[in-house]
Design a protein around this motif. Structure first.
Motif, PDB file in Angstrom:
ATOM      1  N   LYS A 122      63.250 133.543  32.101  1.00 47.82           N
ATOM      2  CA  LYS A 122      64.567 133.586  32.735  1.00 47.82           C
ATOM      3  C   LYS A 122      65.557 132.692  32.002  1.00 47.82           C
ATOM      4  O   LYS A 122      66.717 133.077  31.787  1.00 47.82           O
ATOM      5  CB  LYS A 122      64.434 133.129  34.192  1.00 47.82           C
ATOM      6  CG  LYS A 122      65.749 133.043  34.958  1.00 47.82           C
ATOM      7  CD  LYS A 122      66.342 134.401  35.215  1.00 47.82           C
ATOM      8  CE  LYS A 122      67.603 134.292  36.048  1.00 47.82           C
ATOM      9  NZ  LYS A 122      68.219 135.613  36.307  1.00 47.82           N
ATOM     10  N   LEU A 123      65.115 131.529  31.583  1.00 55.35           N
ATOM     11  CA  LEU A 123      65.996 130.599  30.879  1.00 55.35           C
ATOM     12  C   LEU A 123      66.423 131.175  29.541  1.00 55.35           C
ATOM     13  O   LEU A 123      67.587 131.080  29.146  1.00 55.35           O
ATOM     14  CB  LEU A 123      65.282 129.260  30.680  1.00 55.35           C
ATOM     15  CG  LEU A 123      66.144 128.081  30.213  1.00 55.35           C
ATOM     16  CD1 LEU A 123      67.261 127.806  31.198  1.00 55.35           C
ATOM     17  CD2 LEU A 123      65.284 126.845  30.023  1.00 55.35           C
ATOM     18  N   ALA A 124      65.486 131.794  28.827  1.00 62.70           N
ATOM     19  CA  ALA A 124      65.809 132.400  27.530  1.00 62.70           C
ATOM     20  C   ALA A 124      66.783 133.555  27.708  1.00 62.70           C
ATOM     21  O   ALA A 124      67.724 133.724  26.925  1.00 62.70           O
ATOM     22  CB  ALA A 124      64.532 132.875  26.848  1.00 62.70           C
ATOM     23  N   ALA A 125      66.597 134.343  28.756  1.00 60.66           N
ATOM     24  CA  ALA A 125      67.475 135.490  28.991  1.00 60.66           C
ATOM     25  C   ALA A 125      68.870 135.065  29.436  1.00 60.66           C
ATOM     26  O   ALA A 125      69.842 135.782  29.220  1.00 60.66           O
ATOM     27  CB  ALA A 125      66.858 136.399  30.045  1.00 60.66           C
ATOM     28  N   SER A 126      68.988 133.882  30.021  1.00 57.64           N
ATOM     29  CA  SER A 126      70.282 133.428  30.525  1.00 57.64           C
ATOM     30  C   SER A 126      71.238 133.024  29.415  1.00 57.64           C
ATOM     31  O   SER A 126      72.442 132.958  29.610  1.00 57.64           O
ATOM     32  CB  SER A 126      70.086 132.237  31.459  1.00 57.64           C
ATOM     33  OG  SER A 126      69.666 131.092  30.709  1.00 57.64           O
ATOM     34  N   GLY A 127      70.685 132.712  28.230  1.00 57.10           N
ATOM     35  CA  GLY A 127      71.524 132.303  27.108  1.00 57.10           C
ATOM     36  C   GLY A 127      71.917 130.847  27.113  1.00 57.10           C
ATOM     37  O   GLY A 127      72.709 130.415  26.275  1.00 57.10           O
ATOM     38  N   ILE A 128      71.371 130.048  28.020  1.00 54.90           N
ATOM     39  CA  ILE A 128      71.769 128.638  28.077  1.00 54.90           C
ATOM     40  C   ILE A 128      70.701 127.713  27.522  1.00 54.90           C
ATOM     41  O   ILE A 128      70.899 126.517  27.445  1.00 54.90           O
ATOM     42  CB  ILE A 128      72.080 128.211  29.528  1.00 54.90           C
ATOM     43  CG1 ILE A 128      70.822 128.268  30.395  1.00 54.90           C
ATOM     44  CG2 ILE A 128      73.181 129.048  30.120  1.00 54.90           C
ATOM     45  CD1 ILE A 128      71.024 127.755  31.790  1.00 54.90           C
ATOM     46  N   VAL A 129      69.553 128.258  27.141  1.00 50.06           N
ATOM     47  CA  VAL A 129      68.450 127.390  26.714  1.00 50.06           C
ATOM     48  C   VAL A 129      68.781 126.620  25.447  1.00 50.06           C
ATOM     49  O   VAL A 129      68.431 125.462  25.293  1.00 50.06           O
ATOM     50  CB  VAL A 129      67.155 128.208  26.551  1.00 50.06           C
ATOM     51  CG1 VAL A 129      67.309 129.256  25.447  1.00 50.06           C
ATOM     52  CG2 VAL A 129      65.987 127.300  26.234  1.00 50.06           C
TER      53      VAL A 129
END
Length: 290
Positions: A122-129
């Motif tokens: 989820k973090l990777a998909a959010s673009g904020i990681v």
């Protein structure tokens, strides 16, 4: 059966004659409380107090002896009970608890690992990681991982947390002072940590305070400039005043401080250097002039 293993063979038999002495004690107490103590009967009162204390202490000694006699067999029984029953049962139940706790711990560990996988995805998909993932972890969410809670419920908590972070970062990017707001948002321990509203308010309050101070500074500078211009105007007027023949100097009466303040208009005629000295004197002494 258990109810036949522990039983009382004979209840303690206590021989007592308290009822027989109750009336005697009540009579002594009534007499003592009603007694008026004076210098004449002081020793008698003290003797009465000593006699009553002595009788009470003798009865207390008998009561404690009875109590110890009753408790002695029970204390012996309790020690044997702990050795034969309490300690073995507690040892066994603790051993069983350790085994079940180990299984529960393993179940929670496996559940956390599954949720961690979802968190990373989820973090990777959010673009904020890449830019911001370093200032929070899965443990920041505060997940309560128990045997009862499902992985689905935990994943939903993860989704809500990361979606909120992504929305906050998008809002912060639109702010005038975005770099400072994101600093407050990432700063652990601050009121703006992971709270976009607080972070934005904090930075806006800072810049509002700066603008207010700038306005106060500009106002002070404007007042100073106006004062300097007034002084320059007076200096110029003195410089440009034609020099007239000297006239007889007139004494200027100075009213004592307690007299009311009045305004007096007059013309001073003198040389330029002396007029400047007069102006300096008036300024030094606090005279108001135009």
């Amino acid at each position: 059966m258990a109810n036949e293993i522990i039983k009382v063979e004979q209840l303690p038999v206590i021989t007592q004659q308290l009822a027989a002495i109750k009336a005697e004690i009540e009579e002594k107490v009534a007499f003592a409380t009603a007694l008026v103590c004076t210098e004449e009967n002081l020793q008698e009162v003290k003797k009465l107090k000593e006699d009553m204390n002595k009788q009470f202490n003798e009865l207390e000694t008998q009561r404690k002896a009875v109590k110890n006699s009753i408790l002695a067999p029970y204390n012996e029984f309790e020690a044997m009970y702990k050795e034969c029953v309490t300690i073995p049962f507690k040892t066994a139940t603790q051993a069983l608890k350790d085994k079940t706790d180990a299984i529960d711990s393993e179940v929670k560990k496996q559940k956390l690992e599954k949720v961690k996988e979802h968190y990373d995805e989820k973090l990777a998909a959010s673009g904020i990681v890449e830019d911001y993932g370093e200032f929070f972890t899965i443990y920041t969410i505060g997940l309560n991982i128990t045997k009862a809670v499902s992985v689905k419920k935990l994943n939903e908590q993860v989704d809500r947390f990361i979606d909120r972070i992504a929305d906050d970062l998008a809002l912060i990017a639109e702010q005038e002072h975005a770099d400072e707001v994101i600093y407050e948002y990432k700063r652990k321990g601050g009121s703006g940590y992971l709270n976009a509203s607080n972070a934005i308010r904090s930075v806006n309050a800072k810049y509002k305070a700066i603008e207010n101070e700038k306005a106060r500074t500009a106002e002070r500078e404007a007042r100073a400039a106006a004062s300097a211009a007034a002084v320059a105007k007076v200096d110029a007027a003195i410089e440009n005043t034609p020099v007239a023949p000297p006239e007889e100097e007139k004494e200027i009466p100075v009213a004592p401080p307690e007299d009311p303040i009045i305004t007096v208009a007059f013309k001073v005629t003198d040389t330029v250097p002396r007029l400047k000295k007069l102006k300096e004197y008036m300024e030094r002494e606090g005279y108001k002039y135009v």
